[in-house]
Design a protein around this motif. Structure first.
Motif, PDB file in Angstrom:
ATOM      1  N   LYS A 148       0.826  -1.194   0.000  1.00 19.10           N
ATOM      2  CA  LYS A 148       0.000   0.000   0.000  1.00 19.10           C
ATOM      3  C   LYS A 148       0.872   1.261   0.000  1.00 19.10           C
ATOM      4  O   LYS A 148       1.872   1.331   0.707  1.00 19.10           O
ATOM      5  N   THR A 149       0.483   2.248  -0.790  1.00 21.85           N
ATOM      6  CA  THR A 149       1.245   3.496  -0.851  1.00 21.85           C
ATOM      7  C   THR A 149       0.771   4.447   0.239  1.00 21.85           C
ATOM      8  O   THR A 149      -0.401   4.811   0.280  1.00 21.85           O
ATOM      9  N   ILE A 150       1.697   4.833   1.131  1.00 22.08           N
ATOM     10  CA  ILE A 150       1.362   5.698   2.263  1.00 22.08           C
ATOM     11  C   ILE A 150       2.464   6.736   2.451  1.00 22.08           C
ATOM     12  O   ILE A 150       3.659   6.410   2.407  1.00 22.08           O
ATOM     13  N   LEU A 151       2.053   7.976   2.662  1.00 25.23           N
ATOM     14  CA  LEU A 151       2.961   9.030   3.091  1.00 25.23           C
ATOM     15  C   LEU A 151       2.875   9.123   4.605  1.00 25.23           C
ATOM     16  O   LEU A 151       1.821   9.447   5.161  1.00 25.23           O
ATOM     17  N   PHE A 152       3.969   8.804   5.286  1.00 26.71           N
ATOM     18  CA  PHE A 152       4.028   8.873   6.736  1.00 26.71           C
ATOM     19  C   PHE A 152       4.691  10.179   7.164  1.00 26.71           C
ATOM     20  O   PHE A 152       5.442  10.792   6.404  1.00 26.71           O
ATOM     21  N   THR A 153       4.428  10.583   8.404  1.00 25.32           N
ATOM     22  CA  THR A 153       5.256  11.606   9.046  1.00 25.32           C
ATOM     23  C   THR A 153       5.656  11.080  10.412  1.00 25.32           C
ATOM     24  O   THR A 153       4.901  10.340  11.043  1.00 25.32           O
ATOM     25  N   ILE A 154       6.852  11.448  10.861  1.00 25.77           N
ATOM     26  CA  ILE A 154       7.370  10.941  12.126  1.00 25.77           C
ATOM     27  C   ILE A 154       8.267  11.978  12.779  1.00 25.77           C
ATOM     28  O   ILE A 154       9.074  12.634  12.110  1.00 25.77           O
ATOM     29  N   GLY A 155       8.135  12.137  14.099  1.00 26.87           N
ATOM     30  CA  GLY A 155       9.029  12.978  14.881  1.00 26.87           C
ATOM     31  C   GLY A 155       9.875  12.125  15.802  1.00 26.87           C
ATOM     32  O   GLY A 155       9.484  11.019  16.165  1.00 26.87           O
ATOM     33  N   TYR A 156      11.044  12.633  16.181  1.00 27.79           N
ATOM     34  CA  TYR A 156      11.933  11.831  17.029  1.00 27.79           C
ATOM     35  C   TYR A 156      12.008  12.342  18.472  1.00 27.79           C
ATOM     36  O   TYR A 156      12.750  11.788  19.284  1.00 27.79           O
ATOM     37  N   GLU A 157      11.224  13.343  18.800  1.00 26.80           N
ATOM     38  CA  GLU A 157      11.230  13.865  20.159  1.00 26.80           C
ATOM     39  C   GLU A 157      10.754  12.791  21.143  1.00 26.80           C
ATOM     40  O   GLU A 157       9.742  12.137  20.935  1.00 26.80           O
ATOM     41  N   GLY A 158      11.518  12.583  22.209  1.00 26.08           N
ATOM     42  CA  GLY A 158      11.073  11.714  23.289  1.00 26.08           C
ATOM     43  C   GLY A 158      11.261  10.227  23.067  1.00 26.08           C
ATOM     44  O   GLY A 158      10.836   9.429  23.920  1.00 26.08           O
ATOM     45  N   ILE A 159      11.883   9.810  21.966  1.00 29.54           N
ATOM     46  CA  ILE A 159      12.120   8.386  21.759  1.00 29.54           C
ATOM     47  C   ILE A 159      13.582   8.151  21.402  1.00 29.54           C
ATOM     48  O   ILE A 159      14.280   9.050  20.937  1.00 29.54           O
ATOM     49  N   SER A 160      14.035   6.928  21.617  1.00 31.38           N
ATOM     50  CA  SER A 160      15.420   6.590  21.312  1.00 31.38           C
ATOM     51  C   SER A 160      15.619   6.419  19.811  1.00 31.38           C
ATOM     52  O   SER A 160      14.658   6.254  19.051  1.00 31.38           O
ATOM     53  N   LEU A 161      16.866   6.425  19.399  1.00 29.45           N
ATOM     54  CA  LEU A 161      17.189   6.170  18.003  1.00 29.45           C
ATOM     55  C   LEU A 161      16.645   4.816  17.565  1.00 29.45           C
ATOM     56  O   LEU A 161      16.069   4.687  16.487  1.00 29.45           O
ATOM     57  N   GLU A 162      16.806   3.803  18.425  1.00 32.40           N
ATOM     58  CA  GLU A 162      16.353   2.461  18.063  1.00 32.40           C
ATOM     59  C   GLU A 162      14.830   2.396  17.945  1.00 32.40           C
ATOM     60  O   GLU A 162      14.298   1.760  17.018  1.00 32.40           O
ATOM     61  N   ALA A 163      14.106   3.047  18.854  1.00 30.24           N
ATOM     62  CA  ALA A 163      12.643   3.057  18.779  1.00 30.24           C
ATOM     63  C   ALA A 163      12.189   3.756  17.502  1.00 30.24           C
ATOM     64  O   ALA A 163      11.232   3.323  16.844  1.00 30.24           O
ATOM     65  N   TYR A 164      12.865   4.826  17.139  1.00 30.27           N
ATOM     66  CA  TYR A 164      12.561   5.572  15.918  1.00 30.27           C
ATOM     67  C   TYR A 164      12.787   4.699  14.679  1.00 30.27           C
ATOM     68  O   TYR A 164      11.925   4.592  13.807  1.00 30.27           O
ATOM     69  N   LEU A 165      13.942   4.038  14.615  1.00 33.08           N
ATOM     70  CA  LEU A 165      14.248   3.192  13.463  1.00 33.08           C
ATOM     71  C   LEU A 165      13.294   2.010  13.375  1.00 33.08           C
ATOM     72  O   LEU A 165      12.892   1.604  12.277  1.00 33.08           O
ATOM     73  N   ASN A 166      12.914   1.458  14.520  1.00 33.03           N
ATOM     74  CA  ASN A 166      11.955   0.352  14.503  1.00 33.03           C
ATOM     75  C   ASN A 166      10.584   0.798  13.999  1.00 33.03           C
ATOM     76  O   ASN A 166       9.881   0.023  13.341  1.00 33.03           O
ATOM     77  N   LYS A 167      10.197   2.035  14.301  1.00 36.03           N
ATOM     78  CA  LYS A 167       8.943   2.560  13.744  1.00 36.03           C
ATOM     79  C   LYS A 167       9.006   2.580  12.218  1.00 36.03           C
ATOM     80  O   LYS A 167       8.043   2.218  11.536  1.00 36.03           O
ATOM     81  N   LEU A 168      10.142   3.009  11.693  1.00 39.83           N
ATOM     82  CA  LEU A 168      10.297   3.020  10.236  1.00 39.83           C
ATOM     83  C   LEU A 168      10.233   1.606   9.667  1.00 39.83           C
ATOM     84  O   LEU A 168       9.526   1.337   8.688  1.00 39.83           O
ATOM     85  N   LEU A 169      10.961   0.694  10.296  1.00 40.86           N
ATOM     86  CA  LEU A 169      11.007  -0.674   9.801  1.00 40.86           C
ATOM     87  C   LEU A 169       9.638  -1.350   9.876  1.00 40.86           C
ATOM     88  O   LEU A 169       9.199  -2.014   8.936  1.00 40.86           O
ATOM     89  N   LYS A 170       8.969  -1.184  11.004  1.00 39.58           N
ATOM     90  CA  LYS A 170       7.701  -1.887  11.211  1.00 39.58           C
ATOM     91  C   LYS A 170       6.584  -1.325  10.341  1.00 39.58           C
ATOM     92  O   LYS A 170       5.569  -1.998  10.124  1.00 39.58           O
ATOM     93  N   ASN A 171       6.780  -0.116   9.837  1.00 41.31           N
ATOM     94  CA  ASN A 171       5.827   0.448   8.872  1.00 41.31           C
ATOM     95  C   ASN A 171       6.314   0.297   7.434  1.00 41.31           C
ATOM     96  O   ASN A 171       5.730   0.880   6.523  1.00 41.31           O
ATOM     97  N   ASP A 172       7.379  -0.468   7.262  1.00 41.24           N
ATOM     98  CA  ASP A 172       7.951  -0.734   5.928  1.00 41.24           C
ATOM     99  C   ASP A 172       8.246   0.560   5.184  1.00 41.24           C
ATOM    100  O   ASP A 172       8.008   0.674   3.970  1.00 41.24           O
TER     101      ASP A 172
END
Length: 294
Positions: A148-172
């Motif tokens: 599915k084609t999706i435009l995501f937005t994401i902020g990194y305030e308040g989360i670790s680098l690893e949590a941020y990268l996992n959000k990207l990975l888990k949303n493909d």
């Protein structure tokens, strides 16, 4: 000293003062995975679970003389007992790790984590050597994928680098589009050169669109939502009309790659310009997709 670093030192302590780097990462993962509030978070890397933050702490402890490092291992230098400085629950976890895994070599530790935590093996370069067909299929089933084609937005305030990268990975997410005007950050991992390196290590493309960012001088004295609303009124009136070509480039990139994420700092989407940028993009001719804030 940060408490989380004491866990690393205690782990080295019970294993005789020295551990191979891969073993240390795996053991630290297995310990922190059982903590109610993990000292470190991990991403799926080429040898399985890996924490950039833990590696940064290890590098800092080498610099400050607590550890020595060679190509393959870390060694504890001082005679201080860090195990005794841990809270009881963490002390038990470190001792349990020793009792269960003291005879495991590197391959055995990797195999154990791959079998029991399949998501963290999805990018492994050794899984095909260590796992059988059925086990590999379970790893493959944990790899996030969507057509599915999706435009995501994401902020990194308040989360670790690893949590941020996992959000990207888990949303493909396949492309990270940095929409900060000045892509520097005092937070570990989020300056441009760091993000490029960490994204590339996970097969995520990084691109930077500085022209759609907010000028640094515009962000002064943002005390409440009304201040942000005034800032974004100016942004919609002044910046967005001048950057339509860039907005179209982002849309074209989305059509090509299917899943991209606009990134900036703020966790609250109502306090970040990426909300208004994304809402401008969905008004462009040819938009027929989904917008999702994560």
């Amino acid at each position: 000293m940060f408490y989380r670093r004491k866990i690393i030192l205690a782990l080295l302590e019970v294993f005789g003062g020295r551990l191979p780097k891969i073993n240390l990462q795996k053991l630290l993962f297995l310990i922190t995975h059982r903590q109610s509030k993990p000292a470190y978070e991990f991403i799926p890397y080429k040898f399985g679970s890996y924490s950039y933050s833990a590696n940064a702490d290890l590098t800092a402890m080498v610099k400050h003389g607590f550890l020595t490092e060679d190509d393959n291992s870390f060694t504890k230098k001082d005679k201080q007992s860090y195990l005794s400085l841990l809270i009881e629950a963490d002390r038990k976890l470190v001792n349990l790790a020793y009792s269960v895994f003291k005879n495991y070599d590197t391959d055995a530790l990797m195999k154990h984590t791959y079998i029991n935590h399949q998501y963290y093996a999805i990018n492994s370069t050794t899984a095909s050597r260590l796992l059988n067909k059925e086990q590999l299929e379970k790893v493959s089933a944990n790899r996030p994928f969507s057509g599915k084609t999706i435009l995501f937005t994401i902020g990194y305030e308040g989360i670790s680098l690893e949590a941020y990268l996992n959000k990207l990975l888990k949303n493909d997410v396949r492309v990270l589009a940095d929409v900060r005007n000045n892509p520097l950050s005092q937070k570990y991992g989020f300056s441009k050169n760091q993000l490029i390196r960490y994204c590339n290590s996970l097969n995520i493309e990084y691109v930077h669109f500085a022209e759609v960012g907010v000028q640094p001088g515009e962000r002064k004295e943002l005390n409440d939502q009304s201040d942000y609303d005034l800032l974004f009124t100016r942004y919609r009136e002044n910046t967005l009309p001048k950057t339509i070509s860039t907005q179209n480039r982002i849309l074209d990139l989305l059509i090509e790659k299917k899943r991209i994420a606009l990134t900036c700092f703020e966790a609250n989407i109502c306090q970040c310009h990426r909300k208004h940028l994304s809402e401008a993009i969905i008004q462009l001719p040819g938009w027929r997709f989904e917008l999702k804030h994560i």
